[in-house]
Enzyme design. Structure first.
Site, PDB file in Angstrom:
ATOM      1  N   CYS A 104      -2.205  -8.863  15.934  1.00  0.00           N
ATOM      2  CA  CYS A 104      -2.092  -9.730  17.101  1.00  0.00           C
ATOM      3  C   CYS A 104      -3.166  -9.346  18.114  1.00  0.00           C
ATOM      4  O   CYS A 104      -3.801  -8.308  18.011  1.00  0.00           O
ATOM      5  CB  CYS A 104      -0.727  -9.560  17.751  1.00  0.00           C
ATOM      6  N   CYS A 154       0.215  -3.244   3.917  1.00  0.00           N
ATOM      7  CA  CYS A 154      -0.013  -2.548   5.195  1.00  0.00           C
ATOM      8  C   CYS A 154       1.280  -2.630   5.991  1.00  0.00           C
ATOM      9  O   CYS A 154       1.868  -3.698   6.107  1.00  0.00           O
ATOM     10  CB  CYS A 154      -1.130  -3.218   5.984  1.00  0.00           C
TER      11      CYS A 154
HETATM   12  S1  SF4 Z   1      -2.706   0.252   5.523  1.00  0.00           S
HETATM   13 FE1  SF4 Z   1      -4.763  -0.666   5.275  1.00  0.00          FE
HETATM   14  S2  SF4 Z   1      -4.881  -2.398   6.738  1.00  0.00           S
HETATM   15 FE2  SF4 Z   1      -3.106  -1.115   7.301  1.00  0.00          FE
HETATM   16  S3  SF4 Z   1      -3.870   0.267   8.895  1.00  0.00           S
HETATM   17 FE3  SF4 Z   1      -4.074   1.344   6.921  1.00  0.00          FE
HETATM   18  S4  SF4 Z   1      -6.155   0.821   6.172  1.00  0.00           S
HETATM   19 FE4  SF4 Z   1      -5.661  -0.609   7.833  1.00  0.00          FE
END
Ligand code: SF4
Length: 447
Positions: free
Chosen positions: A2, A366
């Site tokens: 966001c 994620c």
């Molecule tokens: S899981 Fe992937 S998209 Fe989410 S914060 Fe970590 S690196 Fe970024």
């Protein structure tokens, strides 16, 4: 992902925040909202579904009085895409109106919520952010700042926040620093925003990025650093580092014998530029993006996603006709959009299509504010490289390696989160249930 903005000490703060929200539109297009606080400490809210330009009319802005404001552009990662979940959240609280806008996801929100509900809390939304409001309200600390800290110590996950308590603005970044937040100065006041483009549009001078664990109190001209959140290893999202990825990609996966390279606009533009420079290939604009359609990636329903691909991109036939082309994209999630794109590029006359991805295969969701689906829907989690190549219908396919991403990020690789590629999550993660943040909102009923 966001977009959030906070303004303090600037007359007509809502108009300033409105401009900033415009430049943060790409971070969320499902809903937009704002809370403004006037000189008497009266807070007024306006929120709606859709783009910033749809949500705010002249009368709406005229009604948002005051020199303090916070705003939000939303795409849903936790909680459904309904008006009740639009932010900022505004609540009546013992210290006056409390408003909060959140970028990120809280990984322990479901457990906290169950606990709060068991203790009698009544939730108005299904968003994880509302948990924070309840934790603040239930804190036994005396001062609002201590109540905020109390609440933040109980939540896990990713949060960059702008909060108003009465006329005071707070800007907070979680201790790992997953999501960005920038501080700017304009006239006698200050602005904080998810990206510097919002500060630029407002005409603010960029002061600095607000670091992991920082807790700032902003009252017009004054910015105070409050005691920071308990230290944790820094874990900036590796996706925040984009520029050098294209160069690394070209080193790892050159495409000899091709005629030109182009990006899937706009998120991959810088990467395609880096690829072109490193590979010595001509950079072309072979896809024109229709900016008046919401981002495919963040559209929450599968039906909407499929239908939008065709109206979102127009292939340039004159550039593509008879050419062997390299397409650079930033990531591959489900593969649906890319498959449609490749078909369009071929129909526009390309002789060969070589697909290059400036990130490693995404093999896990994620949980920190980027809208990736559950593991089962991630194409790289369930298919081999060759299967994906055939699915896309391309001559060759190359993913940047995780080591390549880390090299491109520079600095100390352990300071970056790369969990969706490596599976190395820096926090405990919610159980994957298929409805990851499953606490469904009951539609509001009139009584
Ligand atoms: S899981 Fe992937 S998209 Fe989410 S914060 Fe970590 S690196 Fe970024």
């Amino acid at each position: 992902m966001c977009g959030i903005i906070g303004v303090s000490g600037i007359p007509d703060a809502s108009r300033v925040a409105y401009l900033g929200l415009y430049s943060l539109q790409h971070r969320g297009q499902e809903s937009a909202g704002m809370v403004a606080v006037d000189g008497e400490g009266v807070a007024r809210s306006h929120r709606g579904m859709g783009l910033v330009s749809d949500v705010f009319s002249e009368p709406a802005l005229a009604g948002l009085l005051g020199d303090v404001a916070i705003g939000h552009t939303r795409y849903s990662t936790a909680g459904s895409s309904v008006l009740a979940n639009a932010q900022p959240i505004l609540a009546g609280y013992r210290e006056g109106p409390l408003a909060l806008a959140h970028n990120g996801n809280l990984t322990n929100a479901a457990a906290l919520r169950s606990d709060l509900v068991a203790k009698g809390s009544i939730f108005q939304t299904s968003s994880d952010s509302e948990v924070l409001i309840h934790l603040i309200a239930r804190s036994e600390a005396r001062e609002p700042e201590d109540q905020l800290l109390d609440a933040l110590e109980r939540v896990e996950g990713a949060y960059s926040l702008v909060v108003t308590v009465g006329r005071t603005l707070y800007a907070i970044v979680d201790a790992r620093g997953f999501r960005p937040l920038w501080l700017g100065k304009v006239g006698d006041g200050h602005v904080v925003a998810s990206e510097t483009c919002a500060l630029d549009l407002i005409g603010a001078t960029v002061v600095r990025e607000i670091g992991p664990g920082e807790f700032l109190r902003i009252q017009g001209n004054e910015v105070d650093r409050l005691p920071s959140l308990p230290k944790k290893p820094h874990k900036r999202c590796i996706f925040r580092v984009r520029r050098a990825l294209g160069r690394e990609l070209a080193r790892e996966h050159p495409a000899p014998g091709t005629d030109c390279v182009f990006s899937v606009p706009d998120s991959s533009n810088a990467m395609a530029l880096g690829f072109a420079e490193e590979a010595g290939l001509k950079l072309e604009h072979a896809l024109i993006r229709n900016h008046y359609v919401g981002r495919t990636f963040i559209n929450p329903t599968q039906a909407g996603r499929n239908a939008k691909v065709k109206i979102k991109f127009n292939p340039v036939r004159e550039v593509l006709q008879g050419k062997k082309v390299v397409v650079v994209d930033d990531s591959l999630v489900r593969g649906t959009t890319s498959k449609g794109l490749v078909q369009m590029i071929r129909q526009a006359g390309a002789a060969e299509v070589h697909f290059r991805l400036a990130s490693a295969p995404i093999t896990g969701p994620c949980y920190y504010g980027i809208d990736t689906p559950t593991k089962g829907e991630l194409i790289a989690a369930t298919h081999s490289l060759e299967e994906i190549r055939r699915h896309l219908g391309v001559e060759s396919l190359g993913y940047l390696s995780l080591d390549g991403m880390r090299r491109a990020a520079g600095g100390n690789p352990v300071e970056f989160c790369d969990a969706c590629f490596s599976g190395d999550y820096p926090t405990a993660i919610p159980e994957e249930t298929g409805a990851r943040y499953a606490t469904p909102l009951q539609p509001s009923v009139a009584v």
